[in-house]
Write a protein that holds these residues in place. Structure first.
Motif, PDB file in Angstrom:
ATOM      1  N   HIS A   2       5.165  -2.485   3.888  1.00 14.93           N
ATOM      2  CA  HIS A   2       5.497  -1.486   4.902  1.00 14.93           C
ATOM      3  C   HIS A   2       4.320  -0.519   5.077  1.00 14.93           C
ATOM      4  CE1 HIS A   2       8.712   1.574   6.456  1.00 14.93           C
ATOM      5  NE2 HIS A   2       7.972   1.070   7.418  1.00 14.93           N
ATOM      6  N   LEU A   3       3.820  -0.376   6.319  1.00 16.84           N
ATOM      7  CA  LEU A   3       2.742   0.583   6.599  1.00 16.84           C
ATOM      8  C   LEU A   3       3.301   1.732   7.429  1.00 16.84           C
ATOM      9  CD1 LEU A   3      -0.019  -2.020   7.663  1.00 16.84           C
ATOM     10  CD2 LEU A   3       0.488  -1.150   5.375  1.00 16.84           C
ATOM     11  N   LEU A   4       2.687   2.881   7.378  1.00 17.83           N
ATOM     12  CA  LEU A   4       3.085   4.065   8.161  1.00 17.83           C
ATOM     13  C   LEU A   4       4.587   4.337   8.045  1.00 17.83           C
ATOM     14  CD1 LEU A   4       1.126   3.231  11.452  1.00 17.83           C
ATOM     15  CD2 LEU A   4       0.254   4.423   9.415  1.00 17.83           C
ATOM     16  N   PRO A   5       5.168   4.344   6.844  1.00 20.07           N
ATOM     17  CA  PRO A   5       6.625   4.512   6.719  1.00 20.07           C
ATOM     18  C   PRO A   5       7.158   5.790   7.357  1.00 20.07           C
ATOM     19  CG  PRO A   5       5.552   4.782   4.593  1.00 20.07           C
ATOM     20  CD  PRO A   5       4.511   4.264   5.518  1.00 20.07           C
ATOM     21  N   ALA A   6       6.338   6.830   7.426  1.00 18.65           N
ATOM     22  CA  ALA A   6       6.862   8.100   7.948  1.00 18.65           C
ATOM     23  C   ALA A   6       6.694   8.216   9.460  1.00 18.65           C
ATOM     24  CB  ALA A   6       6.139   9.267   7.270  1.00 18.65           C
ATOM     25  N   ASP A   7       6.080   7.205  10.068  1.00 24.10           N
ATOM     26  CA  ASP A   7       5.852   7.295  11.519  1.00 24.10           C
ATOM     27  C   ASP A   7       7.176   7.189  12.265  1.00 24.10           C
ATOM     28  OD1 ASP A   7       3.103   6.579  13.423  1.00 24.10           O
ATOM     29  OD2 ASP A   7       5.112   6.502  14.293  1.00 24.10           O
ATOM     30  N   GLU A   8       7.400   8.118  13.207  1.00 31.11           N
ATOM     31  CA  GLU A   8       8.719   8.191  13.840  1.00 31.11           C
ATOM     32  C   GLU A   8       8.860   7.339  15.096  1.00 31.11           C
ATOM     33  OE1 GLU A   8       9.639  12.710  12.183  1.00 31.11           O
ATOM     34  OE2 GLU A   8       9.510  12.336  14.360  1.00 31.11           O
ATOM     35  N   GLN A   9       7.772   6.619  15.453  1.00 34.05           N
ATOM     36  CA  GLN A   9       7.944   5.770  16.640  1.00 34.05           C
ATOM     37  C   GLN A   9       7.433   4.350  16.420  1.00 34.05           C
ATOM     38  OE1 GLN A   9       4.459   7.948  18.995  1.00 34.05           O
ATOM     39  NE2 GLN A   9       5.159   6.154  20.099  1.00 34.05           N
ATOM     40  N   LEU A  10       6.583   4.165  15.427  1.00 30.30           N
ATOM     41  CA  LEU A  10       6.018   2.834  15.200  1.00 30.30           C
ATOM     42  C   LEU A  10       6.593   2.206  13.937  1.00 30.30           C
ATOM     43  CD1 LEU A  10       2.217   3.525  15.882  1.00 30.30           C
ATOM     44  CD2 LEU A  10       4.025   2.920  17.523  1.00 30.30           C
ATOM     45  N   PHE A  11       6.859   0.918  14.035  1.00 30.38           N
ATOM     46  CA  PHE A  11       7.261   0.151  12.845  1.00 30.38           C
ATOM     47  C   PHE A  11       6.109  -0.829  12.628  1.00 30.38           C
ATOM     48  CE2 PHE A  11       9.345  -1.495   9.472  1.00 30.38           C
ATOM     49  CZ  PHE A  11      10.658  -1.915   9.579  1.00 30.38           C
TER      50      PHE A  11
END
Ligand code: TEU
Ligand code: CA
Length: 553
Positions: free
Chosen positions: A487-496
């Motif tokens: 999992h990358l950028l787990p805290a990103d609120e628009q991108l998975f």
């Protein structure tokens, strides 16, 4: 490939779920049927799917659209005959696909011979096939709520006892403590397996074992309460499922997937661990609860993508090597995935493709529901008269009695009701979406003139053609099936954003779950772009609802 992987056909399969009542009506009586599915076999096979999951087609009075079975060895009249079913199975196999049936054995219909017999007398030989109890001071035996409103107990005038029904009052629970009941189920399962089916989806399988004594949640105030702690994942559930596996499944090259509402990850491995000899897979519901404030289906809140991502990542990482995921975003009990997780307006096509890319790049078996391949959206049924789902109709009756704001209640149904996924499959812009030449059992969704198979295939940005590319890509790149999930950028609120890694192969999946485009430094320059839902690259920027899959090494 160096890493030892335990390859299985059901692990590598894409499952296409068909709700027969709404798929295609071959004889103009307004209800979908088996011959309708036979007529669409080439279409289904053209999607590149491997397995068809058929919702229940057994004889039923349809109190809960076939999840109330009155004869497990007969086909529902409106769906056709056993000959039609045999032909369907043969056509599915000739087309190179497999067929799994929906097994509903937590309860039967109240019209099943066993129950008709059981309720005729306290001395009936079938009495103990069901769960009967005396009332307490003129009230039901305990305070359990049923799934579809009201008490989980129904008074039977003739024999002056209550019987348990976790769902509607016409779906009496079978008594799994009774070995005769279990043997009847296993014998019936073998009967269908001997016909050549390729497995089962097993309904509410973690509800078979109830806590002895059927304890009340809170006997004090007589209010009805959710009693799931006493009938979900109960004390003998693994014993029962293991026995089912031993007596009906073991030794056959078939698949089983159990529907397990409220199961947690820790519990899951006990159901699907390979060494457990219970189930191959299960449907968990954790990601289906992220946009809810409570267990109440109508009690919703905006989707918290970070929470959604955490749940998916947890099941991906923690089941790796210990069990096998079932990846889905909707089914016949859920609203349309594009309306719920995507954009059913301006970016419908892009978001439908992005969501399909999400499902097809995870570890686990992929489950697609009829119409997801054309980005169908919620049905837009504005009047209670347009609804058919017993869950809605029971809830509405209670809402009227309670003097609730019925406009608000209807809004809830439009957003979350199961009928959103049960309106007819949209084949063309012909009358009734090309589903029937008769009067449909339920109205088509409001989008049928614009969103249908014919229009999609005629479009330059067809979702079906994109989905076909996805099924081909998944088969060609086993990393996407068996690779580890990072999992990358787990805290990103628009991108998975995540990687899939197997030996020295690494793939990168970029999913924009929003209409806002984003510059992204991790977009690789010189890697192989396997698929995108946009024509032509946009360098380091992910556009609205854009999805991309890169082969990094
Ligand atoms: O659903 C069981 C179930 O508990 C969840 O799907 C959910 O609670 C339900 O949809 C009500 O919100 C299975 C079948 O999928 C469903 O169609 C049947 O109505 C139910 O069992 C009873 O057989
Ligand atoms: Ca029909």
């Amino acid at each position: 490939m160096n890493t030892e992987i335990d390859r299985k056909w059901w692990k590598e399969s894409v499952v296409y779920q068909i709700y027969p009542r709404s798929f295609y009506d071959s004889n103009g009586d307004g209800t979908g049927d088996l011959r309708g599915i036979i007529e669409k076999i080439d279409y289904i096979a053209s999607l590149g799917v491997d397995v068809i999951w058929l919702n229940p087609v057994y004889q039923s009075p349809n109190d809960d659209n076939g999840y109330d079975i009155s004869d497990y060895k007969a086909i529902m009249d409106e769906f056709g005959t056993m000959d039609d079913w045999e032909e369907l199975l043969q056509q599915v196999h000739w087309a190179g696909m497999k067929l799994i049936m929906d097994l509903v054995v937590n309860h039967t219909s109240d019209e099943h011979d066993w129950f008709v017999n059981a309720r005729s007398s306290r001395d009936s030989e079938y009495r103990d096939y069901y769960i009967w109890r005396d009332g307490v001071n003129g009230n039901p035996p305990n305070d359990w709520l049923a799934h579809f409103s009201g008490s989980a107990w129904e008074w039977d005038e003739k024999t002056e006892q209550y019987f348990l029904h976790l769902f509607t009052r016409r779906q009496p629970d079978l008594n799994w403590e009774n070995p005769d009941v279990r043997e009847e189920v296993y014998k019936m399962m073998r009967w269908w397996l001997d016909k050549g089916i390729d497995g089962f989806r097993i309904d509410t399988i973690n509800m078979f074992s109830k806590v002895p004594g059927l304890p009340p949640v809170d006997a004090a105030d007589g209010k009805l309460r959710w009693g799931g702690e006493y009938f979900m994942n109960g004390p003998r559930i693994h014993e029962f499922i293991h026995e089912m596996n031993e007596k009906a499944i073991d030794g056959r090259d078939v698949m089983t997937v159990g529907e397990c509402p409220d199961v947690t990850l820790d519990m899951a491995v006990d159901y699907i661990g390979p060494e457990r000899k219970e189930l191959n897979m299960l449907f968990q519901f954790e990601h289906m609860g992220v946009d809810h404030l409570s267990k109440d289906r109508w009690d919703t809140r905006p989707l918290d993508l970070v929470k959604f991502k955490d749940i998916i990542a947890k099941w991906q990482k923690d089941l790796h090597g210990r069990g096998w995921n079932s990846n889905y975003l909707m089914n016949h009990d859920q609203p349309r995935s594009v309306s719920r997780f995507g954009d059913d307006g301006k970016y419908r096509v892009e978001s439908a493709k992005m969501l399909l890319t999400f499902l097809m790049t995870l570890e686990g078996t992929t489950y697609i529901y009829q119409g997801e391949e054309i980005g169908m959206i919620n049905s837009g049924l504005e009047k209670i008269e347009d609804y058919r789902d017993v869950e809605v109709l029971n809830h509405y009756r209670e809402a009227v009695e309670a003097g609730e704001d019925l406009g608000k209640v209807l809004e809830g149904y439009m957003k979350m009701s199961r009928d959103n996924s049960r309106t007819p499959m949209q084949w063309s812009k012909a009358e009734n979406a090309g589903f029937t030449s008769g009067n449909p059992w339920i109205k088509p969704g409001i989008s049928w003139r614009e969103i249908n198979v014919e229009a999609d295939l005629a479009s330059s940005d067809s979702i079906i053609r994109y989905f076909r590319k996805l099924t081909a890509m998944r088969k060609a790149h086993l990393v996407l099936i068996y690779g580890e999930f990072e999992h990358l950028l787990p805290a990103d609120e628009q991108l998975f954003v995540y990687k899939r890694i197997l030996d020295n192969s690494t793939y990168l999946v970029l999913l924009n779950f929003s209409a806002d485009s984003r510059e992204l430094s991790i977009i690789p320059e010189n890697s192989e772009l396997l698929i995108s839902n946009y024509e032509g690259g946009s360098a380091g920027k992910l556009r609205a609802w854009e999805s991309r899959v890169y082969k990094l090494s």
